[in-house]
Design a protein around this motif. Structure first.
Motif, mmCIF file in Angstrom:
data_model
loop_
_atom_site.group_PDB
_atom_site.id
_atom_site.type_symbol
_atom_site.label_atom_id
_atom_site.label_comp_id
_atom_site.label_asym_id
_atom_site.label_seq_id
_atom_site.Cartn_x
_atom_site.Cartn_y
_atom_site.Cartn_z
ATOM 1 N N THR A 27 3.272 4.143 3.175
ATOM 2 C CA THR A 27 4.117 5.184 2.331
ATOM 3 C C THR A 27 3.779 5.283 1.158
ATOM 4 O O THR A 27 3.978 6.553 0.377
ATOM 5 C CB THR A 27 5.995 4.726 2.427
ATOM 6 N N THR A 28 3.751 3.992 0.538
ATOM 7 C CA THR A 28 3.134 3.899 -1.355
ATOM 8 C C THR A 28 2.225 5.498 -1.624
ATOM 9 O O THR A 28 1.778 5.752 -2.756
ATOM 10 C CB THR A 28 3.099 2.553 -1.801
ATOM 11 N N LEU A 29 1.213 4.560 -0.817
ATOM 12 C CA LEU A 29 -0.502 5.783 -0.425
ATOM 13 C C LEU A 29 -0.298 7.117 -0.548
ATOM 14 O O LEU A 29 -0.575 7.706 -1.458
ATOM 15 C CB LEU A 29 -1.266 4.629 0.587
ATOM 16 N N GLN A 30 0.271 7.262 0.616
ATOM 17 C CA GLN A 30 0.414 8.462 0.434
ATOM 18 C C GLN A 30 1.346 9.555 -0.449
ATOM 19 O O GLN A 30 1.248 10.014 -0.959
ATOM 20 C CB GLN A 30 1.422 8.407 1.861
ATOM 21 N N ARG A 31 2.902 8.458 -1.034
ATOM 22 C CA ARG A 31 3.191 9.199 -2.082
ATOM 23 C C ARG A 31 2.288 9.757 -3.505
ATOM 24 O O ARG A 31 1.948 10.568 -4.316
ATOM 25 C CB ARG A 31 4.302 8.511 -2.225
ATOM 26 N N VAL A 32 1.187 8.178 -3.505
ATOM 27 C CA VAL A 32 0.597 8.124 -4.936
ATOM 28 C C VAL A 32 -0.287 9.161 -4.890
ATOM 29 O O VAL A 32 -0.787 10.021 -5.954
ATOM 30 C CB VAL A 32 0.015 7.103 -4.952
ATOM 31 N N GLY A 33 -1.220 9.235 -3.709
ATOM 32 C CA GLY A 33 -2.352 9.929 -3.334
ATOM 33 C C GLY A 33 -1.095 11.576 -3.364
ATOM 34 O O GLY A 33 -2.221 12.303 -4.047
ATOM 35 N N LYS A 34 -0.836 11.773 -3.103
ATOM 36 C CA LYS A 34 -0.278 13.409 -2.797
ATOM 37 C C LYS A 34 0.329 14.016 -4.517
ATOM 38 O O LYS A 34 0.212 15.102 -4.219
ATOM 39 C CB LYS A 34 1.021 13.316 -1.718
ATOM 40 N N GLN A 35 0.692 12.927 -4.860
ATOM 41 C CA GLN A 35 1.347 13.423 -6.301
ATOM 42 C C GLN A 35 0.011 13.768 -6.598
ATOM 43 O O GLN A 35 -0.194 14.753 -7.921
ATOM 44 C CB GLN A 35 1.628 12.368 -6.939
ATOM 45 N N PHE A 36 -1.393 13.281 -6.830
ATOM 46 C CA PHE A 36 -2.580 13.509 -7.462
ATOM 47 C C PHE A 36 -3.479 14.543 -6.781
ATOM 48 O O PHE A 36 -4.375 14.561 -6.982
ATOM 49 C CB PHE A 36 -3.137 12.142 -7.179
ATOM 50 N N GLY A 37 -3.052 15.134 -5.740
ATOM 51 C CA GLY A 37 -3.556 16.112 -5.043
ATOM 52 C C GLY A 37 -4.135 15.494 -4.014
ATOM 53 O O GLY A 37 -4.680 16.371 -3.585
ATOM 54 N N VAL A 38 -4.446 14.449 -3.515
ATOM 55 C CA VAL A 38 -4.923 14.671 -2.725
ATOM 56 C C VAL A 38 -4.111 14.844 -1.091
ATOM 57 O O VAL A 38 -3.624 14.524 -1.229
ATOM 58 C CB VAL A 38 -5.350 12.561 -2.158
ATOM 59 N N SER A 39 -4.927 14.771 0.170
ATOM 60 C CA SER A 39 -5.082 14.880 1.594
ATOM 61 C C SER A 39 -4.815 13.622 2.372
ATOM 62 O O SER A 39 -5.998 13.902 2.313
ATOM 63 C CB SER A 39 -5.637 16.284 1.933
ATOM 64 N N PHE A 40 -4.084 13.830 3.220
ATOM 65 C CA PHE A 40 -4.381 12.798 4.286
ATOM 66 C C PHE A 40 -3.774 13.456 5.599
ATOM 67 O O PHE A 40 -3.090 14.092 6.034
ATOM 68 C CB PHE A 40 -3.243 12.308 4.507
ATOM 69 N N VAL A 41 -5.595 13.666 5.982
ATOM 70 C CA VAL A 41 -5.342 14.327 7.757
ATOM 71 C C VAL A 41 -5.800 13.417 8.258
ATOM 72 O O VAL A 41 -6.464 12.556 8.703
ATOM 73 C CB VAL A 41 -6.995 15.783 7.361
ATOM 74 N N PRO A 42 -5.413 13.380 9.731
ATOM 75 C CA PRO A 42 -5.805 12.821 11.124
ATOM 76 C C PRO A 42 -6.895 12.547 11.402
ATOM 77 O O PRO A 42 -7.765 14.245 11.046
ATOM 78 C CB PRO A 42 -4.775 13.191 12.105
ATOM 79 N N LEU A 43 -7.414 11.840 11.584
ATOM 80 C CA LEU A 43 -8.774 11.957 12.004
ATOM 81 C C LEU A 43 -9.914 13.248 12.840
ATOM 82 O O LEU A 43 -10.510 13.736 12.187
ATOM 83 C CB LEU A 43 -9.624 10.545 11.801
ATOM 84 N N LEU A 44 -9.474 13.195 14.163
ATOM 85 C CA LEU A 44 -9.560 13.668 15.052
ATOM 86 C C LEU A 44 -9.434 15.123 14.326
ATOM 87 O O LEU A 44 -9.797 15.763 14.847
ATOM 88 C CB LEU A 44 -8.917 13.061 16.667
ATOM 89 N N PRO A 45 -8.459 15.506 14.520
ATOM 90 C CA PRO A 45 -7.503 17.216 14.126
ATOM 91 C C PRO A 45 -8.803 17.481 13.057
ATOM 92 O O PRO A 45 -9.468 18.059 13.000
ATOM 93 C CB PRO A 45 -6.564 17.322 14.012
ATOM 94 N N GLY A 46 -8.874 16.729 11.598
ATOM 95 C CA GLY A 46 -9.705 17.201 10.952
ATOM 96 C C GLY A 46 -11.525 17.520 11.287
ATOM 97 O O GLY A 46 -12.359 18.111 10.792
ATOM 98 N N LEU A 47 -11.796 15.960 11.757
ATOM 99 C CA LEU A 47 -13.599 16.238 12.259
ATOM 100 C C LEU A 47 -13.004 17.571 13.195
ATOM 101 O O LEU A 47 -14.437 18.200 13.213
ATOM 102 C CB LEU A 47 -13.634 15.058 13.582
ATOM 103 N N VAL A 48 -12.636 18.132 14.121
ATOM 104 C CA VAL A 48 -12.434 19.280 14.855
ATOM 105 C C VAL A 48 -12.417 20.509 13.746
ATOM 106 O O VAL A 48 -13.751 21.294 14.458
ATOM 107 C CB VAL A 48 -11.142 19.192 15.998
#
Length: 183
Positions: free
Chosen positions: A122-143
């Motif tokens: 949750t910390t990685l996601q919180r920090v990443g999102k604050q800096f504009g990083v997107s978190f995408v599930p691998l399989l749907p992202g690859l499709v």
């Protein structure tokens, strides 16, 4: 004592490095500045551990024995075994980052062709999102990337895309890298 101090100060450090507003896209300059704050925090925390003497007298065999008792996530050992067996055949260039928050390691993840996060933080996601990083599930992202590839003749993966792919297990990473040869 050291671990409690670390956890408390780590949260304070995270709060200090977060930009006031969530970025709409990745701002690498701001992200790297934040990572420098984190890197300095880690240097100070490591110095405290060294100064405390809790690791004094440890040798390489002690470290190996401790490593053998580590509990790894499901599929992790199998992944590394399989990668070791096939690395030469398929010309793989794979870099693994630990749970460590070292700024240099995190910079490496963002400069990779494909950044994959195993499990959730949750910390990685919180920090990443604050800096504009997107978190995408691998399989749907690859499709989705494959669909875009059909429409244009561009590379599927680009370094510094601002995307980290997420998976719940090492078996997903193994299937992504090795395809059908993931037994």
């Amino acid at each position: 004592m050291l671990s409690n101090q670390y956890m408390e100060e780590h949260e304070q450090c995270i709060q200090k490095l977060l930009p006031p507003e969530e970025a709409k896209s990745v701002d690498y300059d701001q992200l790297y500045k934040g990572l420098e704050v984190l890197s300095e925090f880690e240097r100070q925390a490591n110095s405290r551990v060294i100064d405390s003497g809790v690791l004094r007298g440890m040798n390489l065999d002690d470290i190996r024995k401790a490593g053998e008792r580590l509990i790894l996530q499901d599929g992790c050992r199998n992944f590394f075994k399989k990668i070791g067996e096939t690395r030469e055949k398929v010309n793989l260039d794979i870099h693994i980052l630990s749970y460590c928050w070292c700024a240099e390691l995190i910079r490496s993840a963002f400069s990779s062709d494909v950044g994959i996060v195993v499990g959730s933080s949750t910390t990685l996601q919180r920090v990443g999102k604050q800096f504009g990083v997107s978190f995408v599930p691998l399989l749907p992202g690859l499709v989705e990337k494959q669909r875009r590839l059909w429409k244009q003749e561009a590379s599927i993966f680009k370094a510094r895309s601002g995307v980290l792919h997420t998976v719940s297990s090492w078996s997903e990473v193994q299937a992504f890298i090795l395809g059908n040869d993931s037994s």
